[in-house]
Design a protein around this motif. Structure first.
Motif, PDB file in Angstrom:
ATOM      1  N   GLY A  57       5.926   9.684  -1.700  1.00 53.82           N
ATOM      2  CA  GLY A  57       5.185   8.644  -1.013  1.00 53.82           C
ATOM      3  C   GLY A  57       6.072   7.507  -0.547  1.00 53.82           C
ATOM      4  O   GLY A  57       7.256   7.419  -0.922  1.00 53.82           O
ATOM      5  N   VAL A  58       5.507   6.646   0.282  1.00 58.92           N
ATOM      6  CA  VAL A  58       6.230   5.494   0.831  1.00 58.92           C
ATOM      7  C   VAL A  58       5.369   4.255   0.663  1.00 58.92           C
ATOM      8  O   VAL A  58       4.155   4.286   0.907  1.00 58.92           O
ATOM      9  N   PHE A 107       0.844  -1.192   0.000  1.00 63.61           N
ATOM     10  CA  PHE A 107       0.000   0.000   0.000  1.00 63.61           C
ATOM     11  C   PHE A 107       0.875   1.236   0.000  1.00 63.61           C
ATOM     12  O   PHE A 107       2.004   1.227   0.481  1.00 63.61           O
ATOM     13  N   LEU A 108       0.335   2.291  -0.585  1.00 61.64           N
ATOM     14  CA  LEU A 108       1.057   3.549  -0.741  1.00 61.64           C
ATOM     15  C   LEU A 108       0.571   4.549   0.287  1.00 61.64           C
ATOM     16  O   LEU A 108      -0.626   4.816   0.390  1.00 61.64           O
ATOM     17  N   ASP A 109       1.509   5.098   1.059  1.00 60.79           N
ATOM     18  CA  ASP A 109       1.197   6.196   1.968  1.00 60.79           C
ATOM     19  C   ASP A 109       1.703   7.477   1.319  1.00 60.79           C
ATOM     20  O   ASP A 109       2.906   7.737   1.294  1.00 60.79           O
ATOM     21  N   ARG A 119       9.418  -1.245   4.322  1.00 57.76           N
ATOM     22  CA  ARG A 119       9.169   0.172   4.073  1.00 57.76           C
ATOM     23  C   ARG A 119      10.054   0.598   2.921  1.00 57.76           C
ATOM     24  O   ARG A 119      11.275   0.390   2.962  1.00 57.76           O
ATOM     25  N   LEU A 120       9.446   1.174   1.874  1.00 54.12           N
ATOM     26  CA  LEU A 120      10.213   1.592   0.703  1.00 54.12           C
ATOM     27  C   LEU A 120       9.873   3.038   0.372  1.00 54.12           C
ATOM     28  O   LEU A 120       8.862   3.316  -0.267  1.00 54.12           O
TER      29      LEU A 120
END
Length: 210
Positions: A52-53, A43-45, A162-163
């Motif tokens: 974004g992360v 999922f994208l935050d 986490r990317l």
């Protein structure tokens, strides 16, 4: 990713939309022993960082998270795709000089892969992923529906990812290089398909103009 100018997509809003709509991504890392890849939901935050992360998790037994990475990781997201038959082109009837191709949408997100096993952070990631995919259901399942001790035990079997995104590449190859008549023919052909992805591709083909 090779991206001819006609197919380049640089709008962050559109790139993020493709990433959100993809139900499964592929995480690729380069190591001294070669490439490693894992299919996994992410999922994208968008509230974190400039681009974004991405968050997700892999099995603790998966060697990818332990392997020393050479450079940034890459997460591959695929949007709608479809085989394009030359028989749909008006050009086929005019000259016959046409060949098959494939239409598709793809986004590559690059950044350093950070792995973690903190139980609270893992619980947050698992909960957000679950809520994301359960929310459309009439009676969504929640992580809290399972016994807490059971969930805690399950968390010990995974490692969080986490990317932070440092670079985005987007490609939208939807017959933009064909004339208006050819595009109309492809859109009509794909719209009549029994495959959902091909009907979705039909809606992305630009109409009008030349």
């Amino acid at each position: 990713m090779y991206i001819p100018p006609a197919f380049r997509e640089e709008d962050p809003t559109l790139l993020h939309a493709v990433m959100r709509e993809a139900r499964l991504a592929s995480l690729v890392t380069a190591t001294p022993d070669g490439l490693l890849a894992t299919p996994l939901p992410l999922f994208l935050d968008e509230t974190e960082g400039e681009m974004g992360v991405l968050y997700g998790h892999v099995a603790r037994a998966n060697p990818q998270w332990k392997a020393a990475a050479t450079g940034d990781a890459m997460a591959i997201f695929m949007g709608p795709d479809a085989y394009v038959s030359p028989s749909w082109y008006a050009t086929k009837r005019e000259t016959g000089k046409v060949v098959p191709t494939w239409n598709y949408v793809a986004v590559h997100a690059y950044g350093p892969a950070e792995f973690f096993d903190d139980a609270e952070r893992l619980l947050q990631v698992v909960t957000r992923l679950t809520d994301l995919h359960e929310s459309p259901r009439a009676e969504p399942w929640a992580v809290s529906d399972a016994p807490e001790s059971f969930i805690r035990a399950q968390l010990r079997g995974i490692v969080g990812l986490r990317l932070p995104i440092v670079r985005l590449e987007g490609k939208r190859k939807m017959s933009q290089n064909r004339n208006a008549e050819d595009r109309a023919g492809v859109a009509e052909g794909l719209a009549a398909s029994g495959r959902e992805a091909e009907r979705a591709s039909a809606a992305l083909i630009p109409r009008g103009g030349d």
